[in-house]
Design a protein around this motif. Structure first.
Motif, mmCIF file in Angstrom:
data_model
loop_
_atom_site.group_PDB
_atom_site.id
_atom_site.type_symbol
_atom_site.label_atom_id
_atom_site.label_comp_id
_atom_site.label_asym_id
_atom_site.label_seq_id
_atom_site.Cartn_x
_atom_site.Cartn_y
_atom_site.Cartn_z
ATOM 1 N N VAL A 116 0.953 -1.388 -0.029
ATOM 2 C CA VAL A 116 0.210 0.021 0.096
ATOM 3 C C VAL A 116 1.064 1.258 -0.063
ATOM 4 O O VAL A 116 1.903 1.264 0.693
ATOM 5 N N MET A 117 0.621 2.028 -0.938
ATOM 6 C CA MET A 117 1.512 3.364 -1.173
ATOM 7 C C MET A 117 0.871 4.540 -0.978
ATOM 8 O O MET A 117 -0.385 4.743 -1.387
ATOM 9 N N SER A 118 1.540 5.528 -0.646
ATOM 10 C CA SER A 118 0.895 7.116 -0.439
ATOM 11 C C SER A 118 1.996 8.104 -0.513
ATOM 12 O O SER A 118 2.807 7.961 0.328
ATOM 13 N N GLN A 119 1.669 8.959 -1.346
ATOM 14 C CA GLN A 119 2.796 10.314 -1.484
ATOM 15 C C GLN A 119 4.188 9.686 -1.273
ATOM 16 O O GLN A 119 5.085 10.215 -0.841
ATOM 17 N N GLY A 120 4.458 8.830 -2.243
ATOM 18 C CA GLY A 120 5.903 8.229 -2.699
ATOM 19 C C GLY A 120 6.341 7.499 -1.615
ATOM 20 O O GLY A 120 7.563 7.153 -1.576
ATOM 21 N N LYS A 121 5.758 6.809 -0.756
ATOM 22 C CA LYS A 121 6.167 6.047 0.176
ATOM 23 C C LYS A 121 5.334 4.782 0.569
ATOM 24 O O LYS A 121 4.221 4.707 0.130
ATOM 25 N N ILE A 122 5.847 3.599 1.107
ATOM 26 C CA ILE A 122 5.288 2.449 1.453
ATOM 27 C C ILE A 122 4.558 2.593 2.619
ATOM 28 O O ILE A 122 5.329 2.894 3.622
ATOM 29 N N GLU A 123 3.202 2.471 2.701
ATOM 30 C CA GLU A 123 2.652 2.801 4.058
ATOM 31 C C GLU A 123 2.572 0.985 4.827
ATOM 32 O O GLU A 123 2.676 1.413 6.097
ATOM 33 N N GLN A 124 2.240 0.403 4.030
ATOM 34 C CA GLN A 124 2.165 -1.101 4.615
ATOM 35 C C GLN A 124 2.452 -2.089 3.759
ATOM 36 O O GLN A 124 2.064 -2.115 2.498
ATOM 37 N N ILE A 125 3.125 -3.217 3.947
ATOM 38 C CA ILE A 125 3.313 -4.333 3.198
ATOM 39 C C ILE A 125 2.666 -5.610 3.919
ATOM 40 O O ILE A 125 3.110 -5.839 5.086
#
Length: 344
Positions: free
Chosen positions: A209-218
């Motif tokens: 799960v990605m948001s604003q150029g970062k990975i939030e959760q895998i």
């Protein structure tokens, strides 16, 4: 083929499309990159493919640093949303193309190329259509040709960019099941980009799960849906409601009143819960509000609730209730979350 994304940053001008992203993709795994527009998922896919170069960080295929290798050197298969088939070529010719243009020393014989292409045509359930042109195929059939063409070159990694985005809902659902079966039979390391939560949760071994150029959760579909680790993931994956709360003496307070939910800690937080994870109650220690709408959803009903907010716009949320629940518009409903998460 194992793929390692190590500390990748990608800037376009001064805009950071990806910011220090790291990800380990196991050999033979089917990974979904999921997020809203602008989250960086397509940029990450293009960096794996070699269509973009990182500003910083590395892309490794196995133990080999592929960060500055070309698409051809990486030997990846890429499937686009728009199919990108050659209109003047038949199904057989499209699938054979990648093998025909190989350097002479690695190019199979014509007989071997034809055999490989026909095997893939059978595998994607298009036998008998090898002499048709793309304009003679449905959208779902064209996408299967595109996938077979990508697989024909025996890529180390298979990459799919919104592969079903241009198809209608029914065809997308059919192709999702087909792609999962195809992946299980071929065993390619596969990464696909989607903004469709249902698609990601149904297909992938793990969801990124990605948001604003970062990975939030895998995590697995169960991980990201049942135990989201941030307000963004909770609100993005599935339906949810949230309310500002206070934690005090082991209780959760909303508008300074206990709501019958226990949580350790002290101070302000945000309570998240899903529509189906509530129970109706007459207990005075509960959430309550006015029913503003009620609609049927298969074997249940969805009730829309407005909770008063001291002169501001009311808090608006939805809860799932049994068909026979007394949910008349204008009446008060009392309910309590049975599963929840408080983020502080």
């Amino acid at each position: 083929m194992e793929v390692t994304i190590s500390g990748i940053t990608k800037e376009f001008g001064k805009f950071p499309a990806l910011n220090d992203v790291s990800l380990q993709i196991r050999s033979g795994e089917l990974i979904a990159l999921l997020g809203p527009s602008g989250s960086g998922k397509t940029t990450l896919l293009r960096l794996i493919a070699g269509l973009e170069q990182p500003t910083d960080g590395r892309v490794l295929f196995g133990d080999e640093d592929a960060s500055h290798r070309s698409v051809q050197e990486r030997n990846v298969g890429f499937v686009f949303q728009s199919y990108a088939l050659f209109r003047h070529m038949t199904v057989l010719e499209n699938i054979s193309f990648g093998l025909k243009v190989r350097p002479a020393r690695t190019r199979p014989t014509k007989a071997q190329i034809r055999k490989r292409a026909l095997e893939l045509i059978d595998m994607v359930h298009l036998s008998g259509m090898e002499d048709r042109y793309p304009n003679q195929l449905s959208g779902g059939q064209r996408q299967r040709v595109a996938l077979a063409r990508a697989v024909a070159i025996e890529p180390r990694v298979l990459l799919l960019d919104e592969p079903f985005g241009a198809l209608d809902a029914k065809v997308r659902k059919e192709l999702r099941r087909w792609l999962r079966d195809f992946h299980d039979r071929t065993g390619h390391t596969t990464v696909f980009v989607t903004h469709d939560q249902e698609e990601a949760l149904e297909l992938a071994d793990r969801v990124v799960v990605m948001s604003q150029g970062k990975i939030e959760q895998i995590g697995s579909a169960d991980d990201v849906y049942d135990t989201p680790n941030s307000p963004f993931v909770f609100s993005f994956i599935g339906e949810s409601s949230s309310l500002p709360v206070m934690l005090h003496n082991g209780a959760v307070l909303f508008q300074n009143e206990p709501i019958g939910v226990a949580e350790a800690g002290e101070g302000a937080g945000e309570l998240f819960f899903r529509p189906q994870d509530v129970v109706l109650t007459t207990d005075p220690q509960a959430l309550y509000g006015k029913v503003t709408a009620c609609r049927r959803l298969a074997g249940t009903r969805i009730a829309e609730i407005d909770i008063a907010n001291a002169g501001n716009e009311p808090y608006h949320l939805e809860i799932e209730v049994p068909l026979d629940a007394p949910m008349a518009v204008g009446n008060e409903a009392r309910f309590r979350p049975t599963r929840w998460k408080v983020f502080r």
